[in-house]
Write an enzyme that holds these catalytic residues in place. Structure first.
Site, mmCIF file in Angstrom:
data_model
loop_
_atom_site.group_PDB
_atom_site.id
_atom_site.type_symbol
_atom_site.label_atom_id
_atom_site.label_comp_id
_atom_site.label_asym_id
_atom_site.label_seq_id
_atom_site.Cartn_x
_atom_site.Cartn_y
_atom_site.Cartn_z
ATOM 1 N N GLY A 90 37.347 37.362 42.611
ATOM 2 C CA GLY A 90 38.184 37.197 43.799
ATOM 3 C C GLY A 90 38.161 35.741 44.209
ATOM 4 O O GLY A 90 37.117 35.083 44.157
ATOM 5 N N SER A 105 34.851 32.648 46.858
ATOM 6 C CA SER A 105 34.950 33.322 45.569
ATOM 7 C C SER A 105 33.854 34.375 45.476
ATOM 8 O O SER A 105 32.765 34.194 46.012
ATOM 9 C CB SER A 105 34.807 32.308 44.435
ATOM 10 O OG SER A 105 35.042 32.910 43.186
ATOM 11 N N ASP A 106 34.176 35.469 44.811
ATOM 12 C CA ASP A 106 33.188 36.511 44.560
ATOM 13 C C ASP A 106 33.519 37.163 43.230
ATOM 14 O O ASP A 106 34.686 37.250 42.858
ATOM 15 C CB ASP A 106 33.179 37.555 45.679
ATOM 16 C CG ASP A 106 31.949 38.435 45.598
ATOM 17 O OD1 ASP A 106 30.873 37.966 46.028
ATOM 18 O OD2 ASP A 106 32.049 39.561 45.095
ATOM 19 N N GLN A 107 32.501 37.615 42.532
ATOM 20 C CA GLN A 107 32.727 38.181 41.196
ATOM 21 C C GLN A 107 31.889 39.426 40.972
ATOM 22 O O GLN A 107 30.744 39.504 41.424
ATOM 23 C CB GLN A 107 32.361 37.150 40.127
ATOM 24 C CG GLN A 107 32.617 37.624 38.707
ATOM 25 C CD GLN A 107 32.178 36.589 37.691
ATOM 26 O OE1 GLN A 107 30.997 36.348 37.509
ATOM 27 N NE2 GLN A 107 33.153 35.980 37.035
#
Length: 192
Positions: free
Chosen positions: A105, A68-70
């Site tokens: 993401g 995950s990425d933000q």
């Protein structure tokens, strides 16, 4: 079920994943998180979530790996983690009375088969009009310097919001559980 691995060192993501009551472990991938020229924010978070999962696949060949990425975007510009009081103060004053969109993401990679699912989950925060004194009191109370947008939605940061907009409030904190459950179900994981 293959063992679950969260490709993150984030305590926020770990706490969110624990809500699903599934056993999991954590490992932090070492990847270059640089923004590529011409890359949109959506493309960036999807690419990084996949890279994080793939970075751990060799070491964990029979796992379901969650990456995950933000990023947060204000007026079309990506804003990152402030790291300091002064930068956080400026971010919040810039966001006063405006909308901040968080793009998260999410990737679920089956490292046994190589199959993966990737998505981007948006969530928008419409901020109250904030005075410098309100911003300073908030920052001194919560010290959200490791949070994109300079606030902790799961804490006192909610007092800065006028309203929110999106399908999955957990995406605001960094791990969209509703979409993750869809992905896990597609991999045959029994939830609940």
């Amino acid at each position: 079920m293959l063992p679950l691995l969260l490709a993150s060192s984030s305590v926020y993501r770990r706490d969110l994943l624990a809500r699903l009551r599934l056993p999991f472990s954590c490992s932090s991938p070492d990847i270059d998180e640089s923004h590529r020229p011409g890359e949109s924010a959506v493309e960036l978070v999807k690419r990084l979530s996949l890279q994080k999962a793939r970075a751990l696949a060799t070491l964990h060949p029979e796992h379901l790996i969650i990456g995950s990425d933000q990023v947060a975007a204000l007026n079309g510009q990506i804003i990152g983690k402030p790291h300091t009081f002064d930068k956080a103060r400026q971010q919040l004053l810039d966001a006063s009375g405006a909308s901040v969109t968080f793009l998260t993401g999410l990737t679920l990679l089956n490292s046994q088969t190589g199959h993966y699912q990737t998505d981007c989950v948006p969530f928008t925060v419409h901020m109250r009009t904030l005075t410098p004194k309100q911003v300073e009191r908030y920052l001194l109370a919560e010290e959200p310097y490791d949070c994109a947008g300079s606030f902790k939605a799961e804490g006192l940061g909610v007092s800065l919001f006028q309203r929110t907009e999106g399908d999955d409030a957990t995406s605001l904190v960094g791990l969209p559980l509703i979409r993750l459950v869809d992905m896990l179900l597609a991999e045959g994981v029994a939830i609940p």
